[in-house]
Design a protein around this motif. Structure first.
Motif, PDB file in Angstrom:
ATOM      1  N   ALA A 138       1.071  -1.179   0.057  1.00 31.42           N
ATOM      2  CA  ALA A 138       0.003   0.018   0.014  1.00 31.42           C
ATOM      3  C   ALA A 138       0.934   1.291  -0.177  1.00 31.42           C
ATOM      4  O   ALA A 138       1.898   1.237   0.632  1.00 31.42           O
ATOM      5  N   LEU A 139       0.659   2.170  -0.607  1.00 30.93           N
ATOM      6  CA  LEU A 139       1.482   3.362  -1.008  1.00 30.93           C
ATOM      7  C   LEU A 139       0.716   4.656  -0.315  1.00 30.93           C
ATOM      8  O   LEU A 139      -0.361   4.715  -0.241  1.00 30.93           O
ATOM      9  N   ALA A 140       1.764   5.379   0.384  1.00 32.04           N
ATOM     10  CA  ALA A 140       1.335   6.620   1.258  1.00 32.04           C
ATOM     11  C   ALA A 140       2.210   7.888   0.878  1.00 32.04           C
ATOM     12  O   ALA A 140       3.427   7.357   0.793  1.00 32.04           O
ATOM     13  N   ALA A 141       1.932   8.909   1.048  1.00 33.50           N
ATOM     14  CA  ALA A 141       2.884   9.782   0.804  1.00 33.50           C
ATOM     15  C   ALA A 141       3.230  10.637   2.324  1.00 33.50           C
ATOM     16  O   ALA A 141       2.249  11.006   2.917  1.00 33.50           O
ATOM     17  N   GLN A 142       4.329  11.184   2.768  1.00 33.47           N
ATOM     18  CA  GLN A 142       4.710  11.696   4.097  1.00 33.47           C
ATOM     19  C   GLN A 142       4.340  13.036   3.729  1.00 33.47           C
ATOM     20  O   GLN A 142       4.792  13.850   3.026  1.00 33.47           O
ATOM     21  N   GLN A 143       3.399  13.736   4.697  1.00 35.13           N
ATOM     22  CA  GLN A 143       3.046  15.187   4.604  1.00 35.13           C
ATOM     23  C   GLN A 143       3.738  15.928   5.626  1.00 35.13           C
ATOM     24  O   GLN A 143       3.783  15.528   6.808  1.00 35.13           O
ATOM     25  N   GLY A 144       4.586  16.826   5.150  1.00 25.32           N
ATOM     26  CA  GLY A 144       5.492  17.680   6.055  1.00 25.32           C
ATOM     27  C   GLY A 144       6.511  16.944   7.005  1.00 25.32           C
ATOM     28  O   GLY A 144       6.554  15.763   6.551  1.00 25.32           O
ATOM     29  N   SER A 145       6.866  17.515   8.019  1.00 28.38           N
ATOM     30  CA  SER A 145       7.816  16.871   9.144  1.00 28.38           C
ATOM     31  C   SER A 145       7.362  16.232  10.117  1.00 28.38           C
ATOM     32  O   SER A 145       7.565  15.704  10.976  1.00 28.38           O
ATOM     33  N   SER A 146       5.736  16.352  10.035  1.00 26.79           N
ATOM     34  CA  SER A 146       5.071  15.796  11.230  1.00 26.79           C
ATOM     35  C   SER A 146       4.988  14.184  11.398  1.00 26.79           C
ATOM     36  O   SER A 146       4.798  13.719  12.237  1.00 26.79           O
TER      37      SER A 146
END
Length: 153
Positions: A138-146
């Motif tokens: 499953a693919l996901a994108a990291q949002q910001g540095s949080s």
């Protein structure tokens, strides 16, 4: 997640994509369809570019952006300013298949890319022992540095 049955094992890892240096991922929260897409934006690196030896893409001199590996990846993975989920999935499948050939196990097991939904990459490993291993990433994108992640569905 993973599961074991008689002669098969299934793994379902979450693969988190991080933006290249000088870029960020964010959710497009507009009411216009298709809302919820992952937007790729430029970030200013001016304060740290001297220390890290990186060029600030946002304030590049003369408005010319370099054609380096990061830009190639963005051209490969994006449509306009947004991650293209199908392109990302295809890229992951190609990357995994290429890397598999470099591993010693590739001589004894066959890796096959399987059709999957547009938001994942799926593979099957088959060996002489008859054991079947399936892998659905499953693919996901990291949002910001949080550390928050956005599923690419």
């Amino acid at each position: 997640a993973w599961s074991v049955q008689e002669n098969s094992i299934a793994y379902r890892p979450l693969v988190i994509l991080r933006p290249p240096p000088g870029h960020s991922f964010s959710v497009d929260s507009t009411k216009q369809p298709p809302a919820g897409r992952v937007r790729v934006a430029l970030e200013c690196l001016c304060s740290g570019e001297q220390l890290l030896g990186q060029m600030c893409f946002l304030h590049a001199s003369g408005g010319q952006l370099p054609r380096d590996q990061h830009w190639y990846l963005l051209d490969t993975l994006c449509t306009g300013s947004y991650l293209d989920v199908e392109k990302v999935s295809h890229w992951v499948q190609t990357l995994v298949a290429s890397a598999w050939l470099l591993l010693p196990h590739s001589l004894h097991c066959q890796l096959t890319a399987l059709p999957c939904g547009k938001s994942c990459s799926s593979f099957q490993l088959s060996g002489a022992s008859g054991l079947q291993i399936s892998l659905e990433m499953a693919l996901a994108a990291q949002q910001g540095s949080s550390g928050a992640c956005l599923s690419l569905e």
